[in-house]
Design an enzyme around this catalytic site. Structure first.
Site: not given
Ligand code: NDP
Ligand code: HSE
Length: 436
Positions: A14, A105, A129, A136, A190, A201, A205, A302
């Site tokens: 990321v 998260k 976000e 999304i 992860e 996970d 979320k 991704g």
């Protein structure tokens, strides 16, 4: 205007994506934010690897926690992950008045109440976000776009890795382990992939979505969590034959006596749009009273899809930096002094319908016995099918679809069923949702 300076904690999947997109879309981003956004430094463990990514002009530092107090940065972007160093760095950054953007998260689901409260105390923003479903904009949709509504339920495919595995198993008949390996190679999983395949996970979320949707504190410890690791090819195939797809769903629902918060494999009618969401794509359905059902779809994991959400948050934070805290959107969508204490329901109190596969002796009357046991427990059978003829052991699979019943009831009925001399003790139970 002076550029906004960010400290980037982590330059992995990321962080690397964020760095790249910030560089590639620099002009476009500046036109949106109103100021240049500059990476002041990057924190990593493997300094050489980090230098190879960011080049010679950007300093690379080893101590992420110490670095966040740098008076020359305005925003800390945390993409390290985990709940140790990341937590220390975020709390320290908040104490030094830095705004936070994070994709973490796990940290927010577990320590979110503490972190958000610290951010409130210090008047800084914390934007997350990217923590839910990659690119999304579901946090924005729930916090702002649907702000007029009373949310009734949220249900979604919110873990890209498990959705990728299930899709590969169904469409390419790939074994579980090979599909997981591919998801790891593609950067979806992860650091500990157990989080993906065991539903943890997704529960992180979902915990955030339920907090934002219903205006409740973050309560990960109350979530019911079941992953995909025990799913068999046989059930995937039977589900398909019955007109369903199996997806790992996160579901949070406002029920009459509390809020459901659950992650588990779920049969969904194959005709629903969400049933066709394959690969690492995510999709979330939100049912609210005024808007009705809305659906959000996109890449759930991704490098660049997640970077898209991270950078949107950096831009938002940049725009709102000069605003007073009370002029900003509350972190959990509702004012912090207006959160509700409605309870999270234990799974035993949740009502849903079920797919049940049992293996039975192929003898006369076995179907009737099973139907009677279920009826005695007040469980209404929607359909009951014998899958194939009895094998060499004269055993066969019976698949039952039930109507809605309380989980406690269903568990008690299964306990009785598997004691019958004609029924084997192993069974598969998968919850079924219509999502209409
Ligand atoms: P990676 O493992 O790819 O990257 C983690 C980065 O953090 C690496 O650069 C690593 O450095 C660095 N790091 C780890 N520990 C330290 C430390 N103690 N001090 C400094 N740097 C450290 O993870 P991802 O990029 O995949 O995930 C990052 C976060 O984003 C996680 O919270 C994850 O849940 C979340 N996320 C991930 C998505 C994805 O698709 N991958 C999507 C959405 C959210 P080094 O390489 O030197 O070890
Ligand atoms: N491991 C996560 C997933 C990354 O597969 O969905 C995105 O949050």
């Amino acid at each position: 205007m002076k550029p906004v300076r960010i400290g980037l904690l982590g330059i992995g999947t990321v962080g690397g994506g964020t760095f790249e997109v910030l560089k590639r879309n620099r002009e476009e981003i500046t036109r949106r934010a109103g100021r240049h956004i500059e990476v002041a430094w990057v924190a990593a463990r493997d300094l050489d690897r980090a230098r190879a990514i960011v080049g010679p002009d950007i300093p690379v530092v080893a101590d992420a926690v110490a670095a966040v107090s740098d008076p020359d940065v305005d925003v800390i972007v945390e993409v390290i992950g985990g709940t140790t160093v990341a937590k220390d760095a975020i709390l320290r950054a908040i104490a030094h008045g830095k705004h936070i953007v994070t994709a973490n998260k796990a940290l927010l689901a577990i320590d979110g109440n503490e972190i958000l409260s610290a951010a409130n105390t210090h008047g800084v923003m914390i934007a997350f976000e990217a923590a839910v479903s990659g690119c999304i904009p579901i946090v924005k949709a729930l916090r702002e776009g649907l702000a007029a509504n009373r949310i009734e339920w949220i249900a979604g495919i919110i873990n890209g890795t498990s959705n990728y595995i299930l899709s590969e198993m169904r469409t390419k008949k790939l074994p579980f382990a090979a599909a997981l390996e591919a998801a790891q190679r593609l950067g979806y999983a992860e650091a500990d992939p157990t989080f993906d395949i065991e539903g943890i996970d997704a529960a992180h979320k979902l915990t955030l979505l339920s907090a934002i949707g219903f205006g409740i504190p973050v309560q990960f410890d109350r979530a019911y969590i079941e992953g995909i690791s025990k799913l068999t090819d046989r059930d995937i195939t039977y589900a398909e034959e019955l007109g369903y797809r199996i997806k790992l769903l996160g579901i949070t629902r406002r029920a009459p006596t509390g809020i459901e918060l659950r992650v588990h494999p779920t049969l969904i009618p194959a005709g629903r749009i969400i049933a066709s969401v394959d690969g690492a794509m995510n999709a979330i359905l939100v049912k609210s009273d005024a808007a009705g059902v809305t659906m959000y779809y996109g890449a759930g994991a991704g490098a660049e899809p997640t970077a898209s959400a991270v950078i949107a948050d950096i831009i938002e934070v940049t725009r709102l930096m000069q605003a007073e805290p009370e002029e900003r959107v509350p972190f959990l969508a509702f004012q912090s002094d207006a959160l509700s204490d409605v309870r999270i329901l234990p799974m035993a109190d949740v009502e849903t319908s079920y797919y049940l596969r049992v293996r039975v002796k192929d003898v006369v009357g076995v179907l009737a016995d099973i139907a009677r046991t279920l009826a005695d427990a007040g469980i209404s059978v929607a359909s009951m099918l014998q899958q194939g003829a009895g094998d060499a052991d004269n055993e066969t699979d019976i698949v039952i679809l039930t109507h809605r019943t309380r989980e406690r009831n269903f568990d008690a009925a299964i306990a009785k069923l598997v004691q019958m001399p004609t029924v084997r003790p192993e069974y598969a139970r998968i919850r079924r949702e219509d999502l209409g």
